[in-house]
Design a protein around this motif. Structure first.
Motif, PDB file in Angstrom:
ATOM      1  N   PRO A   1       0.877  -1.196   0.059  1.00  0.00           N
ATOM      2  CA  PRO A   1       0.000   0.100  -0.070  1.00  0.00           C
ATOM      3  C   PRO A   1       1.025   1.321  -0.268  1.00  0.00           C
ATOM      4  CG  PRO A   1      -0.840  -1.576   1.673  1.00  0.00           C
ATOM      5  CD  PRO A   1       0.509  -2.074   1.227  1.00  0.00           C
ATOM      6  N   PHE A   2       1.867   1.181   0.648  1.00  0.00           N
ATOM      7  CA  PHE A   2       2.893   2.234   0.748  1.00  0.00           C
ATOM      8  C   PHE A   2       3.238   2.624  -0.640  1.00  0.00           C
ATOM      9  CE2 PHE A   2       7.129   4.023   0.815  1.00  0.00           C
ATOM     10  CZ  PHE A   2       7.275   4.875   1.844  1.00  0.00           C
ATOM     11  N   GLU A   3       3.622   1.845  -1.533  1.00  0.00           N
ATOM     12  CA  GLU A   3       4.189   1.997  -2.953  1.00  0.00           C
ATOM     13  C   GLU A   3       3.007   2.425  -3.878  1.00  0.00           C
ATOM     14  OE1 GLU A   3       7.782  -1.023  -3.118  1.00  0.00           O
ATOM     15  OE2 GLU A   3       5.740  -1.680  -3.524  1.00  0.00           O
ATOM     16  N   ARG A   4       1.776   1.729  -3.573  1.00  0.00           N
ATOM     17  CA  ARG A   4       0.611   2.196  -4.234  1.00  0.00           C
ATOM     18  C   ARG A   4       0.086   3.503  -3.999  1.00  0.00           C
ATOM     19  NH1 ARG A   4      -4.395  -1.354  -4.316  1.00  0.00           N
ATOM     20  NH2 ARG A   4      -4.739  -0.024  -6.269  1.00  0.00           N
ATOM     21  N   ILE A   5       0.101   4.067  -2.775  1.00  0.00           N
ATOM     22  CA  ILE A   5      -0.096   5.374  -2.622  1.00  0.00           C
ATOM     23  C   ILE A   5       0.798   6.146  -3.123  1.00  0.00           C
ATOM     24  CG2 ILE A   5      -0.280   7.241  -0.782  1.00  0.00           C
ATOM     25  CD1 ILE A   5      -1.696   5.060   1.026  1.00  0.00           C
ATOM     26  N   GLY A   6       2.008   6.020  -3.178  1.00  0.00           N
ATOM     27  CA  GLY A   6       3.145   6.994  -3.790  1.00  0.00           C
ATOM     28  C   GLY A   6       4.176   7.418  -3.022  1.00  0.00           C
ATOM     29  N   GLY A   7       4.302   6.508  -1.946  1.00  0.00           N
ATOM     30  CA  GLY A   7       5.501   6.817  -0.940  1.00  0.00           C
ATOM     31  C   GLY A   7       5.301   7.774   0.053  1.00  0.00           C
ATOM     32  N   GLU A   8       6.586   8.236   0.546  1.00  0.00           N
ATOM     33  CA  GLU A   8       6.205   9.288   1.792  1.00  0.00           C
ATOM     34  C   GLU A   8       5.720  10.510   1.058  1.00  0.00           C
ATOM     35  OE1 GLU A   8       9.983   9.722   3.707  1.00  0.00           O
ATOM     36  OE2 GLU A   8      10.249   7.441   4.163  1.00  0.00           O
ATOM     37  N   PRO A   9       6.102  11.150   0.170  1.00  0.00           N
ATOM     38  CA  PRO A   9       5.559  12.423  -0.365  1.00  0.00           C
ATOM     39  C   PRO A   9       3.726  12.481  -0.159  1.00  0.00           C
ATOM     40  CG  PRO A   9       7.079  11.753  -1.817  1.00  0.00           C
ATOM     41  CD  PRO A   9       6.932  10.613  -0.905  1.00  0.00           C
ATOM     42  N   ARG A  10       3.376  11.286  -0.818  1.00  0.00           N
ATOM     43  CA  ARG A  10       1.909  11.130  -0.852  1.00  0.00           C
ATOM     44  C   ARG A  10       1.335  10.638   0.480  1.00  0.00           C
ATOM     45  NH1 ARG A  10      -0.915  10.063  -5.373  1.00  0.00           N
ATOM     46  NH2 ARG A  10      -2.675  10.633  -3.931  1.00  0.00           N
ATOM     47  N   ILE A  11       1.842  10.197   1.319  1.00  0.00           N
ATOM     48  CA  ILE A  11       1.524   9.747   2.893  1.00  0.00           C
ATOM     49  C   ILE A  11       1.546  11.056   3.657  1.00  0.00           C
ATOM     50  CG2 ILE A  11       2.133   8.598   4.955  1.00  0.00           C
ATOM     51  CD1 ILE A  11       2.582   6.126   3.155  1.00  0.00           C
ATOM     52  N   ARG A  12       2.597  11.968   3.427  1.00  0.00           N
ATOM     53  CA  ARG A  12       2.678  13.318   3.995  1.00  0.00           C
ATOM     54  C   ARG A  12       1.701  14.160   3.565  1.00  0.00           C
ATOM     55  NH1 ARG A  12       3.829  15.437   8.535  1.00  0.00           N
ATOM     56  NH2 ARG A  12       5.903  14.668   8.825  1.00  0.00           N
ATOM     57  N   GLN A  13       1.101  14.308   2.264  1.00  0.00           N
ATOM     58  CA  GLN A  13       0.002  14.802   1.648  1.00  0.00           C
ATOM     59  C   GLN A  13      -1.303  14.150   2.235  1.00  0.00           C
ATOM     60  OE1 GLN A  13      -0.524  14.198  -2.493  1.00  0.00           O
ATOM     61  NE2 GLN A  13      -1.911  16.248  -2.705  1.00  0.00           N
ATOM     62  N   LEU A  14      -1.559  13.196   2.462  1.00  0.00           N
ATOM     63  CA  LEU A  14      -2.565  12.393   2.960  1.00  0.00           C
ATOM     64  C   LEU A  14      -2.973  12.927   4.745  1.00  0.00           C
ATOM     65  CD1 LEU A  14      -5.026  10.562   2.963  1.00  0.00           C
ATOM     66  CD2 LEU A  14      -3.466   8.655   3.741  1.00  0.00           C
ATOM     67  N   VAL A  15      -1.547  12.902   5.411  1.00  0.00           N
ATOM     68  CA  VAL A  15      -1.749  13.063   6.750  1.00  0.00           C
ATOM     69  C   VAL A  15      -2.057  14.547   6.784  1.00  0.00           C
ATOM     70  CG1 VAL A  15      -0.269  13.215   8.832  1.00  0.00           C
ATOM     71  CG2 VAL A  15      -0.452  11.051   7.458  1.00  0.00           C
ATOM     72  N   ASP A  16      -1.458  15.457   6.204  1.00  0.00           N
ATOM     73  CA  ASP A  16      -1.740  16.799   6.238  1.00  0.00           C
ATOM     74  C   ASP A  16      -3.097  17.313   5.917  1.00  0.00           C
ATOM     75  OD1 ASP A  16       0.792  17.349   7.051  1.00  0.00           O
ATOM     76  OD2 ASP A  16       1.776  18.088   5.171  1.00  0.00           O
ATOM     77  N   ARG A  17      -3.573  16.598   4.804  1.00  0.00           N
ATOM     78  CA  ARG A  17      -5.025  16.867   4.277  1.00  0.00           C
ATOM     79  C   ARG A  17      -5.855  16.546   5.567  1.00  0.00           C
ATOM     80  NH1 ARG A  17      -7.630  20.714   2.863  1.00  0.00           N
ATOM     81  NH2 ARG A  17      -9.874  20.082   2.143  1.00  0.00           N
ATOM     82  N   PHE A  18      -5.584  15.328   6.073  1.00  0.00           N
ATOM     83  CA  PHE A  18      -6.515  14.765   7.262  1.00  0.00           C
ATOM     84  C   PHE A  18      -6.505  15.812   8.350  1.00  0.00           C
ATOM     85  CE2 PHE A  18      -6.280  12.312  11.221  1.00  0.00           C
ATOM     86  CZ  PHE A  18      -7.505  11.770  11.388  1.00  0.00           C
ATOM     87  N   TYR A  19      -5.309  16.311   8.694  1.00  0.00           N
ATOM     88  CA  TYR A  19      -5.348  17.392   9.944  1.00  0.00           C
ATOM     89  C   TYR A  19      -5.950  18.680   9.521  1.00  0.00           C
ATOM     90  CZ  TYR A  19      -3.336  14.005  12.992  1.00  0.00           C
ATOM     91  OH  TYR A  19      -3.100  12.754  13.960  1.00  0.00           O
ATOM     92  N   ASP A  20      -5.915  18.978   8.316  1.00  0.00           N
ATOM     93  CA  ASP A  20      -6.287  20.139   7.833  1.00  0.00           C
ATOM     94  C   ASP A  20      -7.852  20.127   7.915  1.00  0.00           C
ATOM     95  OD1 ASP A  20      -3.907  21.240   7.394  1.00  0.00           O
ATOM     96  OD2 ASP A  20      -4.012  20.958   5.125  1.00  0.00           O
ATOM     97  N   LEU A  21      -8.379  18.911   7.343  1.00  0.00           N
ATOM     98  CA  LEU A  21      -9.886  18.956   7.417  1.00  0.00           C
ATOM     99  C   LEU A  21     -10.432  18.956   9.025  1.00  0.00           C
ATOM    100  CD1 LEU A  21     -10.149  15.998   4.654  1.00  0.00           C
ATOM    101  CD2 LEU A  21     -11.170  18.580   4.713  1.00  0.00           C
TER     102      LEU A  21
END
Length: 141
Positions: A19-39
């Motif tokens: 799943p880490f690779e499918r999402i797009g690695g660290e940059p995309r996980i950071r984007q996901l987490v940041d969007r989660f907390y922004d929301l």
């Protein structure tokens, strides 16, 4: 001798294994987490969840990012810093009921949708997140 012709279609690229690779690695996980907390900060529907996080989300952003990287099959940043996650024990100081559980899962689902996590992976992650969030509950309501 006759020369062999190339196949009509090139072989497809292998599907990423984790799943880490499918999402797009660290940059995309950071984007996901940041969007989660922004929301969580922006959406009134997540008010109780946001209230349970204190005044700043910076520490939570980093810890969730580090945790998700390893949990999704990438580098174990969280464990290298803090040891075993012990999720339930680490969340015991926070009052987590059905409302907080549901808001956490809904907020993460919205974030995954907004950062374009593939639908099949999003569905699998939602199922895992709900199971974990329900296990984290430490009060009934």
């Amino acid at each position: 001798m006759a020369r062999m012709s190339a196949p009509d279609s090139a072989p497809s690229a292998p599907t990423p294994a984790t799943p880490f690779e499918r999402i797009g690695g660290e940059p995309r996980i950071r984007q996901l987490v940041d969007r989660f907390y922004d929301l969580m900060d922006l959406e009134p529907g997540y008010a109780e969840l946001r209230a349970s996080h204190g005044t700043t989300l910076d520490d939570a952003r980093d810890k969730l990012f580090w945790f998700l990287c390893g949990w999704l099959g990438g580098p174990d940043h969280y464990q290298s810093r803090f040891g075993h996650p012990r999720l339930r024990a680490r969340h015991m100081p926070f009052s987590i009921g059905i409302l907080e559980r549901d808001q956490w899962v809904a907020c993460m689902d919205q974030a995954m949708g907004e950062v374009d996590v593939p639908d099949d992976l999003r569905a699998r992650l939602n199922e895992s997140f709900m199971g974990t969030a329900d296990w984290m509950r430490n009060r009934g309501g």
